[in-house]
Write an enzyme that holds these catalytic residues in place. Structure first.
Site, PDB file in Angstrom:
ATOM      1  N   GLU A  25       0.502   0.002  -0.972  1.00  0.00           N
ATOM      2  CA  GLU A  25      -0.464  -1.211  -1.470  1.00  0.00           C
ATOM      3  C   GLU A  25      -0.060  -2.615  -0.746  1.00  0.00           C
ATOM      4  O   GLU A  25      -0.726  -3.646  -1.155  1.00  0.00           O
ATOM      5  CB  GLU A  25      -0.389  -1.595  -2.944  1.00  0.00           C
ATOM      6  N   SER A 157      -3.252   0.971  -7.977  1.00  0.00           N
ATOM      7  CA  SER A 157      -4.445   1.049  -7.201  1.00  0.00           C
ATOM      8  C   SER A 157      -5.086   2.087  -6.952  1.00  0.00           C
ATOM      9  O   SER A 157      -5.815   2.359  -6.245  1.00  0.00           O
ATOM     10  CB  SER A 157      -4.092   0.344  -5.824  1.00  0.00           C
ATOM     11  N   TYR A 223     -11.352  -2.398  -5.001  1.00  0.00           N
ATOM     12  CA  TYR A 223     -11.468  -3.295  -3.870  1.00  0.00           C
ATOM     13  C   TYR A 223     -12.529  -3.448  -2.664  1.00  0.00           C
ATOM     14  O   TYR A 223     -12.648  -4.314  -1.803  1.00  0.00           O
ATOM     15  CB  TYR A 223     -10.251  -3.028  -2.843  1.00  0.00           C
ATOM     16  N   ARG A 262      -0.743  -7.078 -16.878  1.00  0.00           N
ATOM     17  CA  ARG A 262      -2.285  -6.650 -17.190  1.00  0.00           C
ATOM     18  C   ARG A 262      -1.787  -4.921 -17.946  1.00  0.00           C
ATOM     19  O   ARG A 262      -1.078  -4.222 -17.443  1.00  0.00           O
ATOM     20  CB  ARG A 262      -3.097  -6.343 -16.004  1.00  0.00           C
TER      21      ARG A 262
END
Length: 316
Positions: A25, A157, A223, A262
């Site tokens: 990432e 991700s 993204y 999160r």
């Protein structure tokens, strides 16, 4: 309304924004770190970029940094190793500590903890590279249902993830996921909407719902795509929003998360929420979810960046 810290930028001294790193990432981390660096500097913080892929951690001491903002994603940044090194260097850092970082990075262990506490998470199986039997794929599909998600245990991700619908696809997806990790999570697919709740200093920010025309909310949807739809505030009632916030805070605490982060969910067609994973250093790019939730709560990106910095005040 969530209160901002009454501390000033000067109280934090010289701050290193840790970005880049060596994980899969890296590109996202560079974008997150650059954005946070600009936000902190806008707030008057004496902040500088620091890429541990290019510099030794001991330079944090020789260059007399006082604090570290962790904007690294994935291995080497979110898995507890960096947190442990910073504690040995006696440098305060943002977000979750060693234990929570390691637990949240591991999707399998996170689920096992939530399951043991009776928190809602989808049924799952585990594939271990050392003992995986391709002949078991049919039985796995039969036990988990018509569709499953395959996920490397310790990647973020959506890297290495796949949605599959039969045993042959499952074998291929597991072998692909083994390229990233020796253990793979095979999770019952929950048909419904995806939600996320950002957490900041013990408070839940407004939830966000996401939808994409792709197979699932993958790396491209997060993204690269302009077709991903975000709703903040989401479509939840006041009661549902409150329930989801409480569930996010409970789940984050269960895996020793702290400071900021999160928690991601799926909601099935009957309205039931299922925990997916917890993130201890979420993305902070222009397409990221935490800044979106913070904006709905009344924070600018710069204020959010400063609020993340204040999590370095935690006693560990």
């Amino acid at each position: 309304m969530i209160e901002l810290s009454n501390k000033t930028a000067a109280d934090y001294g010289k701050v290193a924004v840790m970005l880049g790193g060596t994980s899969a990432e890296r590109e996202v981390s560079l974008n997150s770190g650059k954005a946070m660096l600009a936000g902190l500097q806008q707030m008057g913080v004496n902040a500088y970029a620091f890429d541990p892929a290019e510099r030794a951690l001991t330079e944090l001491l020789t260059e007399k940094f006082d604090r570290v903002v962790i904007a690294l994603h994935g291995r080497g940044g979110e898995d507890g190793s960096l947190q442990g090194a910073l504690q040995l260097l006696n440098l305060p850092y943002t977000g979750t500590g060693v234990l929570g970082s390691a637990l949240c990075m591991d999707k399998i262990r996170s689920k096992q903890i939530w399951q043991s506490l009776g928190l809602p998470t989808a049924n799952y199986k585990i594939a271990d590279k050392r003992s995986f039997d391709a002949g078991s794929c049919g039985a796995i599909m039969a036990s988990l249902g018509e569709e499953v998600m395959v996920k490397p245990a310790q990647e973020g991700s959506s890297i290495g993830m796949a949605r599959v619908k039969n045993a042959l696809q499952l074998e291929t997806a597991i072998q692909d996921a083994f390229k990233y990790d020796n253990k793979v999570l095979i999770e019952q697919f929950v048909h419904g909407s995806e939600y996320t709740v950002s957490i900041l200093n013990g408070n839940a920010l407004p939830s966000i719902s996401m939808s994409t025309p792709r197979e699932f909310y993958d790396y491209a949807a997060k993204y690269q795509s302009d077709n991903t739809l975000y709703s903040c505030p989401s479509d939840l009632s006041v009661e549902e929003e409150s329930h989801l916030a409480e569930l996010a805070l409970e789940a984050f605490d269960a895996v020793a998360g702290s400071g900021w982060g999160r928690v991601d969910f799926m909601r099935d067609q009957l309205g039931r929420f299922y925990l997916l994973e917890a993130n201890t250093a979420p993305g902070m790019t222009e397409k990221s979810l935490v800044p979106m939730a913070a904006k709905q709560a009344g924070f600018s990106f710069a204020e959010l960046s400063f609020a993340v910095l204040t999590t370095s005040d935690q006693i560990r």
